[in-house]
Design an enzyme around this catalytic site. Structure first.
Site, PDB file in Angstrom:
ATOM      1  N   ASP A  99      63.962 -48.483  57.425  1.00 27.29           N
ATOM      2  CA  ASP A  99      65.258 -49.150  57.495  1.00 27.29           C
ATOM      3  C   ASP A  99      66.206 -48.534  56.476  1.00 27.29           C
ATOM      4  O   ASP A  99      65.791 -48.171  55.372  1.00 27.29           O
ATOM      5  CB  ASP A  99      65.092 -50.640  57.186  1.00 27.29           C
ATOM      6  CG  ASP A  99      64.124 -51.310  58.152  1.00 27.29           C
ATOM      7  OD1 ASP A  99      64.328 -51.188  59.375  1.00 27.29           O
ATOM      8  OD2 ASP A  99      63.152 -51.930  57.684  1.00 27.29           O
ATOM      9  N   ASP A 148      65.419 -61.096  51.491  1.00 27.63           N
ATOM     10  CA  ASP A 148      64.522 -62.242  51.370  1.00 27.63           C
ATOM     11  C   ASP A 148      63.644 -62.213  50.115  1.00 27.63           C
ATOM     12  O   ASP A 148      63.781 -63.055  49.234  1.00 27.63           O
ATOM     13  CB  ASP A 148      63.686 -62.439  52.654  1.00 27.63           C
ATOM     14  CG  ASP A 148      63.035 -61.160  53.172  1.00 27.63           C
ATOM     15  OD1 ASP A 148      63.115 -60.119  52.491  1.00 27.63           O
ATOM     16  OD2 ASP A 148      62.422 -61.204  54.261  1.00 27.63           O
ATOM     17  N   ASP A 162      58.173 -49.094  59.973  1.00 36.17           N
ATOM     18  CA  ASP A 162      59.433 -48.468  60.381  1.00 36.17           C
ATOM     19  C   ASP A 162      60.256 -48.147  59.134  1.00 36.17           C
ATOM     20  O   ASP A 162      59.879 -48.537  58.033  1.00 36.17           O
ATOM     21  CB  ASP A 162      60.227 -49.391  61.333  1.00 36.17           C
ATOM     22  CG  ASP A 162      60.296 -50.814  60.818  1.00 36.17           C
ATOM     23  OD1 ASP A 162      60.333 -51.002  59.587  1.00 36.17           O
ATOM     24  OD2 ASP A 162      60.313 -51.746  61.650  1.00 36.17           O
TER      25      ASP A 162
HETATM   26  P1  ATP Z   1      57.991 -54.624  58.253  1.00 39.27           P
HETATM   27  O1  ATP Z   1      58.971 -53.691  58.913  1.00 39.27           O
HETATM   28  O2  ATP Z   1      56.837 -53.958  57.641  1.00 39.27           O
HETATM   29  O3  ATP Z   1      57.642 -55.772  59.104  1.00 39.27           O
HETATM   30  P2  ATP Z   1      60.217 -55.176  56.520  1.00 39.27           P
HETATM   31  O4  ATP Z   1      60.255 -55.775  55.136  1.00 39.27           O
HETATM   32  O5  ATP Z   1      60.758 -53.805  56.671  1.00 39.27           O
HETATM   33  O6  ATP Z   1      58.721 -55.290  57.005  1.00 39.27           O
HETATM   34  P3  ATP Z   1      62.079 -55.917  58.555  1.00 39.27           P
HETATM   35  O7  ATP Z   1      62.020 -57.085  59.458  1.00 39.27           O
HETATM   36  O8  ATP Z   1      61.968 -54.554  59.108  1.00 39.27           O
HETATM   37  O9  ATP Z   1      60.960 -56.166  57.449  1.00 39.27           O
HETATM   38  O10 ATP Z   1      63.431 -56.070  57.732  1.00 39.27           O
HETATM   39  C1  ATP Z   1      63.914 -55.044  56.864  1.00 39.27           C
HETATM   40  C2  ATP Z   1      64.462 -55.649  55.588  1.00 39.27           C
HETATM   41  O11 ATP Z   1      65.556 -56.514  55.893  1.00 39.27           O
HETATM   42  C3  ATP Z   1      63.480 -56.536  54.811  1.00 39.27           C
HETATM   43  O12 ATP Z   1      62.653 -55.790  53.963  1.00 39.27           O
HETATM   44  C4  ATP Z   1      64.422 -57.448  54.053  1.00 39.27           C
HETATM   45  O13 ATP Z   1      64.945 -56.803  52.918  1.00 39.27           O
HETATM   46  C5  ATP Z   1      65.550 -57.650  55.037  1.00 39.27           C
HETATM   47  N1  ATP Z   1      65.351 -58.864  55.869  1.00 39.27           N
HETATM   48  C6  ATP Z   1      64.765 -58.935  57.078  1.00 39.27           C
HETATM   49  N2  ATP Z   1      64.769 -60.181  57.562  1.00 39.27           N
HETATM   50  C7  ATP Z   1      65.359 -60.937  56.621  1.00 39.27           C
HETATM   51  C8  ATP Z   1      65.686 -62.322  56.526  1.00 39.27           C
HETATM   52  N3  ATP Z   1      65.352 -63.175  57.507  1.00 39.27           N
HETATM   53  N4  ATP Z   1      66.333 -62.753  55.410  1.00 39.27           N
HETATM   54  C9  ATP Z   1      66.670 -61.885  54.426  1.00 39.27           C
HETATM   55  N5  ATP Z   1      66.394 -60.579  54.461  1.00 39.27           N
HETATM   56  C10 ATP Z   1      65.751 -60.097  55.532  1.00 39.27           C
HETATM   57 MG    MG Z   2      60.957 -52.736  58.453  1.00 36.79          MG
END
Ligand code: ATP
Ligand code: MG
Length: 467
Positions: free
Chosen positions: A80, A162, A78
């Site tokens: 963001d 994170d 996705d």
């Molecule tokens: P994917 O969408 O591929 O699962 P992602 O890294 O984009 O991976 P998301 O859950 O969509 O993960 O979250 C988007 C962003 O928000 C992350 O890349 C991170 O920077 C931040 N994030 C998400 N969850 C947390 C958390 N629990 N603590 C700190 N930052 C977070």
């Molecule tokens: Mg994401």
């Protein structure tokens, strides 16, 4: 491949960041020619949202997994967006936007089936007792963040993310990447590294431990040593996480194509037992069977995800919990309960127990029970029973589950093959097959009852091998 990706970096990355040293307030700026990310690979809706916010005078970037994945030549799940606009300001810019979340307010901007998730820049939590702050953010005694709506600057936002590889910001208007936490360095070295002090970051949000496993499995990265070190000790903090959030996280762990590897990591880092206590106990009592069954189910799930086929949480949970079931069934049978009733009661109890940790919605718990129930019914084929089973909407899942049990080494006396043949036969052949059963049927179905007295016969159970 990675070498090629980064070969055009003009300034070579200078030093290995140490644990306390991997964030900075001035970002490393990578211009268009210094990285491999291409604007054409970014969702046009993601670019559109960023541009619209920028035109309205806000800062806005694509951030997180999409930047990380595109640098690794993977397809992002996705897109963001991070912005200086508050959720209300974001909503005002788009007709198709909805504010969601309480613990962490976000805006979803909808474009048909695609959703662009927009988060306002956030700061790390002030430790003060200031009343205004505590309305926006709060922590419990162990440091867990309960609410997280303290807005901040772009620099603040980078520090509260994170992992270093998730703190990269891409501006489509000039195709620059801002790197505040040596994320590009860690992508190049294939490392999952928490930003800040690991213990504190896990205490703030223990789900980060699960996210570390997920990204390590998905990207085939290693956990940086300080990021890995505290996990086993802090694993019990997961018990504080609301069961509904854990359900969502478990789906991400097991339904996005890297479940088998994620499972191995969860076991290695002692997180699996926090999520599935009864299954972890089965893994301890009967390691080979339990491990093979779960790994096989997850392997099949991964293959289906990669082939674009649908996967159902019910089948997955049925497999994850199954090894914990037979011991319970046998205990009830030993108290005189008939096989099917014992199976139903054991299933009910196991699911209720599991839901305390992970809130599996009702729409899935019912099919889990039906898949298990089918395991007691599939051996009972005499008369019209086989045909009735074949018409049961849960037959296919029950049959697939039977094959899974056999693949894990369970001896079901050829039941899987029998059902495979039966489905392919014409009517008269089917009659002959039923006739051939000549009484074998009921005995097979009642196998757990036989196990009551003879420990050696337990190994022949139709419902598993643990006790
Ligand atoms: P994917 O969408 O591929 O699962 P992602 O890294 O984009 O991976 P998301 O859950 O969509 O993960 O979250 C988007 C962003 O928000 C992350 O890349 C991170 O920077 C931040 N994030 C998400 N969850 C947390 C958390 N629990 N603590 C700190 N930052 C977070
Ligand atoms: Mg994401």
């Amino acid at each position: 491949m990675l070498k090629k990706l980064f070969k055009s970096l003009r300034s070579p990355l200078r030093r290995t960041p140490h644990v306390q040293q991997h964030s900075r307030s001035t970002p490393e700026v990578l211009n268009a020619g210094q990285h491999s990310m291409q604007r054409a690979h970014v969702s046009r809706y993601g670019v559109g949202v960023v541009e619209r916010l920028q035109q309205a005078g806000y800062q806005a970037y694509l951030v997180g997994g999409c930047v990380r994945d595109l640098l690794l030549n993977l397809e992002p799940k996705d897109f963001d967006v991070a912005t200086s606009a508050t959720p209300e300001q974001v909503r005002a810019e788009f007709r198709n936007a909805r504010v969601i979340g309480r613990r962490f307010k976000l805006v979803h901007v909808h474009f048909g089936r695609e959703i662009i998730e927009v988060a306002t820049f956030r700061a790390n939590h002030p430790e003060s007792d200031d009343e205004e702050d505590s309305n926006q953010s709060s922590r419990n005694e162990s440091g867990r963040i309960l609410r997280d709506n303290v807005y901040g600057s772009l620099e603040d936002d980078a520090q509260r993310r994170d992992f270093t590889i998730n703190a990269l910001y891409y501006d489509p208007s000039n195709e620059r990447i801002l790197d505040y936490a040596h994320g590009v360095h860690d992508i190049r070295n294939r490392l999952i590294r928490l930003i800040g002090v690991p213990t504190q970051r896990y205490q703030e949000d223990p789900v980060r431990m699960l996210r570390a496993m997920r990204f390590a499995a998905k990207l085939d990265f290693d956990l940086e040593i300080h990021t890995a070190a505290p996990i086993r000790e802090l694993a019990p903090l997961l018990r504080e996480i609301p069961s509904a959030r854990l359900f969502e996280e478990v789906l991400k762990l097991f339904m996005t194509g890297y479940a088998e590897e994620t499972f191995e990591l969860l076991v290695e880092y002692e997180l699996f037992g926090q999520l599935f206590p009864a299954s972890a106990e089965a893994l301890r009592l009967n390691p080979e069977y339990t491990h093979t069954l779960i790994a096989e189910a997850l392997h099949n799930t991964d293959n289906r995800v990669h082939d674009g086929k649908p996967v159902t949480p019910a089948f997955l949970f049925a497999a994850l919990l199954w090894p914990a079931l037979p011991g319970r069934v046998i205990r009830l049978q030993e108290r005189g309960m008939p096989a099917i009733a014992a199976m139903q009661q054991a299933a009910q109890e196991l699911i209720a127990e599991q839901c305390q940790r992970i809130a599996i919605p009702k729409r899935f718990t019912q099919p889990i029970r039906e898949i298990w129930d089918m395991q007691e019914r599939l051996p009972r084929r005499s008369g019209k029973r086989a045909d009735l089973l074949l018409e049961n909407p849960r037959f296919r899942a029950g049959y697939d589950f039977l094959l899974l049990r056999e693949a894990a080494g369970e001896d079901t006396d050829g039941l899987g093959d029998w059902w495979t043949d039966y489905q392919q036969c014409n009517d008269s052949e089917r009659r002959a097959m039923i006739k051939d059963l000549s009484g074998k049927d009921e005995a097979g179905g009642a196998a757990p009852r036989k196990r009551r007295r003879s420990p050696s016969s337990r190994r022949k159970s139709t419902t598993g091998t643990t006790e």
